[in-house]
Each structure stands twice: as C-alpha cells, then as structure tokens.
Design a protein around this motif. Structure first.
Motif, PDB file in Angstrom:
ATOM      1  N   MET A   1       0.848  -1.175   0.000  1.00 44.49           N
ATOM      2  CA  MET A   1       0.000   0.000   0.000  1.00 44.49           C
ATOM      3  C   MET A   1       0.889   1.232   0.000  1.00 44.49           C
ATOM      4  SD  MET A   1      -2.997  -1.028   2.606  1.00 44.49           S
ATOM      5  CE  MET A   1      -3.309  -2.765   2.699  1.00 44.49           C
ATOM      6  N   ALA A   2       0.504   2.197  -0.738  1.00 43.56           N
ATOM      7  CA  ALA A   2       1.331   3.378  -0.911  1.00 43.56           C
ATOM      8  C   ALA A   2       1.146   4.366   0.239  1.00 43.56           C
ATOM      9  CB  ALA A   2       1.002   4.043  -2.240  1.00 43.56           C
ATOM     10  N   ASN A   3       1.912   5.425   0.162  1.00 46.29           N
ATOM     11  CA  ASN A   3       1.940   6.405   1.235  1.00 46.29           C
ATOM     12  C   ASN A   3       0.663   7.215   1.369  1.00 46.29           C
ATOM     13  OD1 ASN A   3       4.521   5.601   1.819  1.00 46.29           O
ATOM     14  ND2 ASN A   3       5.464   7.182   0.570  1.00 46.29           N
ATOM     15  N   ASN A   4      -0.185   7.256   0.335  1.00 43.86           N
ATOM     16  CA  ASN A   4      -1.376   8.084   0.431  1.00 43.86           C
ATOM     17  C   ASN A   4      -2.521   7.409   1.187  1.00 43.86           C
ATOM     18  OD1 ASN A   4      -1.891   6.274  -1.595  1.00 43.86           O
ATOM     19  ND2 ASN A   4      -2.588   7.778  -3.088  1.00 43.86           N
ATOM     20  N   LEU A   5      -2.305   6.198   1.669  1.00 43.20           N
ATOM     21  CA  LEU A   5      -3.275   5.528   2.523  1.00 43.20           C
ATOM     22  C   LEU A   5      -3.182   6.141   3.918  1.00 43.20           C
ATOM     23  CD1 LEU A   5      -5.317   3.157   2.817  1.00 43.20           C
ATOM     24  CD2 LEU A   5      -3.393   1.833   3.676  1.00 43.20           C
ATOM     25  N   SER A   6      -4.317   6.465   4.478  1.00 43.17           N
ATOM     26  CA  SER A   6      -4.356   7.051   5.817  1.00 43.17           C
ATOM     27  C   SER A   6      -4.939   6.045   6.801  1.00 43.17           C
ATOM     28  CB  SER A   6      -5.216   8.313   5.790  1.00 43.17           C
ATOM     29  OG  SER A   6      -5.353   8.836   7.096  1.00 43.17           O
ATOM     30  N   ILE A   7      -4.228   5.862   7.912  1.00 38.82           N
ATOM     31  CA  ILE A   7      -4.705   4.975   8.974  1.00 38.82           C
ATOM     32  C   ILE A   7      -4.684   5.774  10.276  1.00 38.82           C
ATOM     33  CG2 ILE A   7      -4.319   2.849  10.266  1.00 38.82           C
ATOM     34  CD1 ILE A   7      -2.849   1.753   7.785  1.00 38.82           C
ATOM     35  N   VAL A   8      -5.814   5.764  10.955  1.00 44.34           N
ATOM     36  CA  VAL A   8      -5.931   6.457  12.240  1.00 44.34           C
ATOM     37  C   VAL A   8      -6.384   5.436  13.276  1.00 44.34           C
ATOM     38  CG1 VAL A   8      -7.082   8.289  13.533  1.00 44.34           C
ATOM     39  CG2 VAL A   8      -6.530   8.630  11.112  1.00 44.34           C
ATOM     40  N   VAL A   9      -5.634   5.339  14.369  1.00 45.29           N
ATOM     41  CA  VAL A   9      -5.967   4.419  15.458  1.00 45.29           C
ATOM     42  C   VAL A   9      -6.443   5.252  16.656  1.00 45.29           C
ATOM     43  CG1 VAL A   9      -5.137   2.632  17.028  1.00 45.29           C
ATOM     44  CG2 VAL A   9      -4.223   2.762  14.690  1.00 45.29           C
ATOM     45  N   TRP A  10      -7.687   5.089  17.001  1.00 44.64           N
ATOM     46  CA  TRP A  10      -8.249   5.702  18.206  1.00 44.64           C
ATOM     47  C   TRP A  10      -7.961   4.721  19.344  1.00 44.64           C
ATOM     48  CZ3 TRP A  10     -11.586  10.170  18.048  1.00 44.64           C
ATOM     49  CH2 TRP A  10     -11.808  10.672  16.769  1.00 44.64           C
ATOM     50  N   SER A  11      -7.268   5.185  20.379  1.00 38.29           N
ATOM     51  CA  SER A  11      -6.864   4.283  21.449  1.00 38.29           C
ATOM     52  C   SER A  11      -6.820   5.014  22.787  1.00 38.29           C
ATOM     53  CB  SER A  11      -5.481   3.690  21.130  1.00 38.29           C
ATOM     54  OG  SER A  11      -4.496   4.703  21.147  1.00 38.29           O
ATOM     55  N   LYS A  12      -6.518   4.233  23.821  1.00 38.36           N
ATOM     56  CA  LYS A  12      -6.332   4.835  25.148  1.00 38.36           C
ATOM     57  C   LYS A  12      -5.168   4.141  25.835  1.00 38.36           C
ATOM     58  CE  LYS A  12      -9.421   1.930  27.882  1.00 38.36           C
ATOM     59  NZ  LYS A  12     -10.494   1.904  28.855  1.00 38.36           N
ATOM     60  N   GLU A  27       4.503  -3.862  12.518  1.00 35.90           N
ATOM     61  CA  GLU A  27       5.104  -5.051  11.906  1.00 35.90           C
ATOM     62  C   GLU A  27       4.840  -5.112  10.402  1.00 35.90           C
ATOM     63  OE1 GLU A  27       3.520  -8.279  14.225  1.00 35.90           O
ATOM     64  OE2 GLU A  27       4.955  -7.957  15.860  1.00 35.90           O
ATOM     65  N   LYS A  28       3.706  -4.584   9.961  1.00 34.84           N
ATOM     66  CA  LYS A  28       3.360  -4.560   8.536  1.00 34.84           C
ATOM     67  C   LYS A  28       3.991  -3.368   7.818  1.00 34.84           C
ATOM     68  CE  LYS A  28       0.808  -8.207   8.352  1.00 34.84           C
ATOM     69  NZ  LYS A  28       1.234  -9.371   7.592  1.00 34.84           N
ATOM     70  N   GLY A  29       4.656  -2.503   8.580  1.00 38.49           N
ATOM     71  CA  GLY A  29       5.290  -1.329   7.985  1.00 38.49           C
ATOM     72  C   GLY A  29       4.304  -0.258   7.561  1.00 38.49           C
ATOM     73  N   LEU A  30       3.145  -0.224   8.195  1.00 39.34           N
ATOM     74  CA  LEU A  30       2.111   0.747   7.852  1.00 39.34           C
ATOM     75  C   LEU A  30       2.144   1.920   8.826  1.00 39.34           C
ATOM     76  CD1 LEU A  30      -0.779  -1.776   7.156  1.00 39.34           C
ATOM     77  CD2 LEU A  30       0.574  -0.530   5.459  1.00 39.34           C
ATOM     78  N   ALA A  31       2.263   3.114   8.292  1.00 39.99           N
ATOM     79  CA  ALA A  31       2.267   4.315   9.121  1.00 39.99           C
ATOM     80  C   ALA A  31       0.841   4.616   9.574  1.00 39.99           C
ATOM     81  CB  ALA A  31       2.815   5.492   8.334  1.00 39.99           C
ATOM     82  N   PHE A  32       0.716   5.158  10.761  1.00 37.18           N
ATOM     83  CA  PHE A  32      -0.606   5.508  11.278  1.00 37.18           C
ATOM     84  C   PHE A  32      -0.500   6.662  12.247  1.00 37.18           C
ATOM     85  CE2 PHE A  32       1.175   2.260  14.022  1.00 37.18           C
ATOM     86  CZ  PHE A  32       0.932   2.734  15.298  1.00 37.18           C
ATOM     87  N   GLN A  33      -1.622   7.322  12.429  1.00 35.75           N
ATOM     88  CA  GLN A  33      -1.753   8.397  13.404  1.00 35.75           C
ATOM     89  C   GLN A  33      -2.539   7.842  14.581  1.00 35.75           C
ATOM     90  OE1 GLN A  33      -4.219  11.609  12.025  1.00 35.75           O
ATOM     91  NE2 GLN A  33      -3.961  12.799  13.897  1.00 35.75           N
ATOM     92  N   THR A  34      -2.216   8.273  15.778  1.00 39.26           N
ATOM     93  CA  THR A  34      -2.938   7.836  16.967  1.00 39.26           C
ATOM     94  C   THR A  34      -3.729   9.006  17.551  1.00 39.26           C
ATOM     95  OG1 THR A  34      -1.229   6.218  17.500  1.00 39.26           O
ATOM     96  CG2 THR A  34      -2.706   6.849  19.280  1.00 39.26           C
ATOM     97  N   ILE A  35      -4.972   8.739  17.888  1.00 39.38           N
ATOM     98  CA  ILE A  35      -5.783   9.703  18.629  1.00 39.38           C
ATOM     99  C   ILE A  35      -6.070   9.063  19.982  1.00 39.38           C
ATOM    100  CG2 ILE A  35      -7.962  10.959  18.765  1.00 39.38           C
ATOM    101  CD1 ILE A  35      -7.995  10.988  15.701  1.00 39.38           C
TER     102      ILE A  35
END
Length: 91
Positions: A1-12, A27-35
């Motif tokens: 998957m390319a860089n323009n995929l957006s992943i956001v993880v809502w967590s606590k 581990e999958k090498g996928l960048a993500f943002q955390t909220i």
C-alpha cells in the motif's frame, strides 16, 4: 500500500487491544496516526457520533474522504479491512 493511505488508530492508555493493533501495523510497515481518548470524553463523543461506539480501539482506514472503520476487536477484522481497502484500489 502506498503512502497516500491514511490509517488512524483511536486508542487509550493501558488498552492491550490498542497495543496489539499498533504492534500489528508497525510489523506490517504501515504508518498511522494515533488519537488518544484517555480521559477525553469529547473524543469518545466523536466516536459515538461517527460509529455508534465509545470503545477503543477503532481503526479508520482510507484515502481522501473515503474511509472504512474497524470497530470490532480482533486483528482479523483489521486484516479484512486492509484487504478490502487494497481490493477497492485505495492505495
């Protein structure tokens, strides 16, 4: 998957399922943002309005204005959503 995929993880903080999701993505090498929703009821209110849940983790995957949300607990749900995203050509 390319860089323009957006992943956001809502967590606590202290959430073992949240840690499991983040570890999997790393581990999958996928960048993500955390909220972080720890002690932030206004952020849980957003989850309630968007998806009808107040629990975490919630993972949003998409591009632009097209997102799929994973609200079920379990890596298998995240894997399926990532596969669906790839099949739809969002990458």
């Amino acid at each position: 998957m390319a860089n323009n995929l957006s992943i956001v993880v809502w967590s606590k903080q202290g959430c073992s399922y949240c840690t499991e999701v983040k570890t999997y993505l790393h581990e999958k090498g996928l960048a993500f943002q955390t909220i972080d929703v720890t002690e932030k009821d206004d952020r849980r209110d957003i989850l309630q309005a968007k998806y009808g849940v107040r629990h975490v983790p919630v993972v949003e995957i998409g591009q632009g204005n097209v997102y799929e949300a994973v609200t079920e607990v379990g890596i298998e749900h995240l894997e399926k959503a990532l596969e669906n995203t790839a099949l739809k050509g969002i990458h």
